[in-house]
Design a protein around this motif. Structure first.
Motif, short mmCIF file in Angstrom:
data_model
loop_
_atom_site.label_atom_id
_atom_site.label_comp_id
_atom_site.label_asym_id
_atom_site.label_seq_id
_atom_site.Cartn_x
_atom_site.Cartn_y
_atom_site.Cartn_z
N ASP A 246 -28.48 -15.93 -18.19
CA ASP A 246 -29.79 -15.78 -17.57
C ASP A 246 -30.12 -14.47 -18.92
N THR A 247 -30.81 -15.32 -19.84
CA THR A 247 -31.77 -13.54 -20.88
C THR A 247 -32.71 -14.02 -20.36
N GLY A 248 -33.50 -13.46 -19.78
CA GLY A 248 -34.78 -13.65 -18.30
C GLY A 248 -35.10 -12.16 -18.17
N SER A 249 -33.89 -12.04 -17.57
CA SER A 249 -34.25 -10.79 -16.79
C SER A 249 -34.65 -9.30 -17.48
N VAL A 250 -34.18 -9.37 -18.93
CA VAL A 250 -34.69 -8.34 -19.69
C VAL A 250 -36.33 -8.50 -20.83
N LEU A 251 -36.82 -7.81 -21.27
CA LEU A 251 -38.02 -8.32 -21.67
C LEU A 251 -37.51 -8.12 -23.24
N TRP A 252 -38.35 -9.09 -23.78
CA TRP A 252 -37.60 -9.98 -25.57
C TRP A 252 -38.62 -8.86 -26.46
N ARG A 253 -39.20 -8.72 -27.19
CA ARG A 253 -40.10 -8.35 -28.37
C ARG A 253 -40.68 -9.52 -28.50
N ALA A 254 -40.55 -10.18 -28.59
CA ALA A 254 -41.30 -11.41 -28.32
C ALA A 254 -42.77 -11.41 -27.75
N SER A 255 -42.25 -11.09 -27.07
CA SER A 255 -43.70 -11.68 -25.99
C SER A 255 -44.69 -10.03 -26.51
N GLY B 232 -40.74 -20.83 -19.10
CA GLY B 232 -39.16 -18.91 -19.35
C GLY B 232 -39.97 -18.17 -19.15
N ALA B 233 -40.09 -17.51 -18.10
CA ALA B 233 -41.45 -16.15 -18.56
C ALA B 233 -40.67 -14.78 -18.02
N GLY B 234 -39.93 -15.11 -17.53
CA GLY B 234 -38.83 -14.34 -17.59
C GLY B 234 -38.82 -12.70 -16.70
N THR B 235 -39.43 -12.29 -17.56
CA THR B 235 -40.04 -11.18 -16.51
C THR B 235 -41.43 -10.61 -16.04
N GLY B 236 -41.96 -11.69 -17.07
CA GLY B 236 -43.26 -12.39 -16.21
C GLY B 236 -44.35 -11.17 -17.25
N LEU B 237 -43.98 -10.87 -18.03
CA LEU B 237 -45.25 -9.90 -19.24
C LEU B 237 -46.01 -10.31 -19.13
N LEU B 238 -46.24 -11.81 -19.52
CA LEU B 238 -47.21 -11.97 -20.55
C LEU B 238 -48.15 -12.89 -19.62
N SER B 239 -47.83 -13.16 -17.62
CA SER B 239 -48.71 -13.08 -16.88
C SER B 239 -49.64 -11.59 -16.41
N ILE B 240 -48.99 -10.76 -16.56
CA ILE B 240 -49.99 -9.68 -16.14
C ILE B 240 -50.94 -9.17 -17.21
N ALA B 241 -50.28 -9.38 -18.41
CA ALA B 241 -51.33 -8.77 -19.58
C ALA B 241 -52.42 -9.92 -19.90
N LEU B 242 -51.99 -11.25 -19.91
CA LEU B 242 -52.70 -12.20 -20.19
C LEU B 242 -53.76 -12.73 -19.60
N ASP C 171 -40.41 -16.89 -27.69
CA ASP C 171 -39.32 -16.74 -27.59
C ASP C 171 -38.20 -17.57 -26.51
N CYS C 172 -37.97 -18.76 -26.14
CA CYS C 172 -37.38 -19.94 -25.45
C CYS C 172 -36.36 -20.98 -25.81
#
Length: 327
Positions: free
Chosen positions: A117-126, A160-170, A254-255
């Motif tokens: 599980d790597t998607g449970s934290v935010l990654w800088r690439a996003s 591989g949306a992970g925390t979902g940051l990109l959906s919120i931002a974009l 970042d997948c």
């Protein structure tokens, strides 16, 4: 939707050989020493900060007369302001960059307790990718990567949306945005969407045209898709909310990090895409050279995509490949 959603710089040559491409990008990386130690002490992994339960992400979008930040920031960062001259009168946009703030929850224990599980934290690439797309959308340059008008009418699928940051931002930039990941991560994505868009739940979204109303969060396990017979895969993966619509843009941010996932990831990108229509943007942090090479080899072997490296969009250690399905 036109196939001209992405505008590649003039003279951009297609990537046809994985070994040659790997040599070029890693040679550039080795010539630019980088400090890849994050605030949480991890080196070369790309977390923002895996010690915190919540993060405050701040994007500052500056008018063209100001320097453009290369990436967004977590917690705090102030944008520098430029002056055209001592006698030049500052405009409102010059003095106050447009700011987007996002609150994001993390599941910091899952990174260590849940295998793979790597998607449970935010990654800088996003953050870096969102900053560039938001900046170009708010203040279009003369040569934007994405056509703003076409993006408004596009259906985006993120793998591989992970925390979902990109959906919120974009999501505000597109007609619809569907964030997907494995089932254990869906509660975290939904929590973060609801945290930033009042009234949003998976089954009860805000009224149409309200911020966040065009976001869907769906399960899409690449390995499950790969295990299904090709004829039955279309019943598994999500489709755009508009009748008879196809995905215009696939985001893979970042997948590329574990070789065991590569066959399933490549097959998923291939399966959900439509020839002559779908573009894919793949953003990779250059870590293990052999893993990135295998990904490119598998994708090129498909023989159904045109791959292009987009230079200058993100700084190293990130590489962006823009790809269009043609067959």
């Amino acid at each position: 939707m036109s196939s001209n959603l992405l505008k590649l710089p003039d003279g951009t040559e297609p990537v046809t050989n994985a070994d040659e491409e790997i040599f070029l990008v890693y040679t550039a990386l080795n010539q630019k020493p980088l400090d890849q130690t994050g605030p949480d002490g991890f080196r070369g992994l790309g977390h923002v900060d895996s010690r915190k339960d919540t993060l405050s992400i701040r994007f500052e979008l500056t008018a063209p007369s100001q320097p453009t930040p290369s990436s967004g920031t977590a917690e705090s960062k102030s944008a520098s302001r430029s002056r055209k001259g001592k006698s030049a009168k500052k405009t409102r946009s010059e003095e106050s960059p447009h700011v987007i703030e996002i609150e994001l929850a993390q599941d910091k224990t899952a990174l260590r307790s849940r295998k793979g599980d790597t998607g449970s934290v935010l990654w800088r690439a996003s953050i870096a990718f969102a900053q560039v797309i938001l900046q170009q959308y708010r203040f279009p340059p003369s040569n934007p990567l994405v056509d703003k008008d076409l993006l408004r009418e596009s259906h985006i699928l993120e793998l591989g949306a992970g925390t979902g940051l990109l959906s919120i931002a974009l999501s505000a930039c597109a007609k619809s945005y569907t964030a997907t990941d494995i089932a254990p991560l869906l509660p975290l994505i939904r929590k973060n969407v609801a945290l930033n868009f009042a009234g949003w739940t998976q089954n009860t979204k805000p009224p149409e045209e309200s911020p966040g109303s065009n976001i869907s969060v769906e399960e899409l396990d690449w390995e499950t898709l790969l295990s299904l017979p090709p004829a039955g895969r279309s019943r598994y993966y999500p489709t755009p909310p508009e009748p008879n619509a196809k995905w215009d843009l696939i985001l893979v941010v970042d997948c590329i990090y574990h070789p065991s996932l590569l066959p399933a990831l490549v097959e998923t990108i291939e399966t959900v895409s439509t020839a002559g229509k779908t573009w894919a943007l793949v953003i990779v942090e250059l870590r293990q050279e052999d893993v990135v090479r295998e990904f490119l080899e598998r994708w090129l072997t498909k023989g159904t995509w045109r791959l292009f490296r987009v230079d200058g969009l993100l700084d190293l250690p990130y590489v962006v490949w823009a790809c269009q399905k043609y067959a």
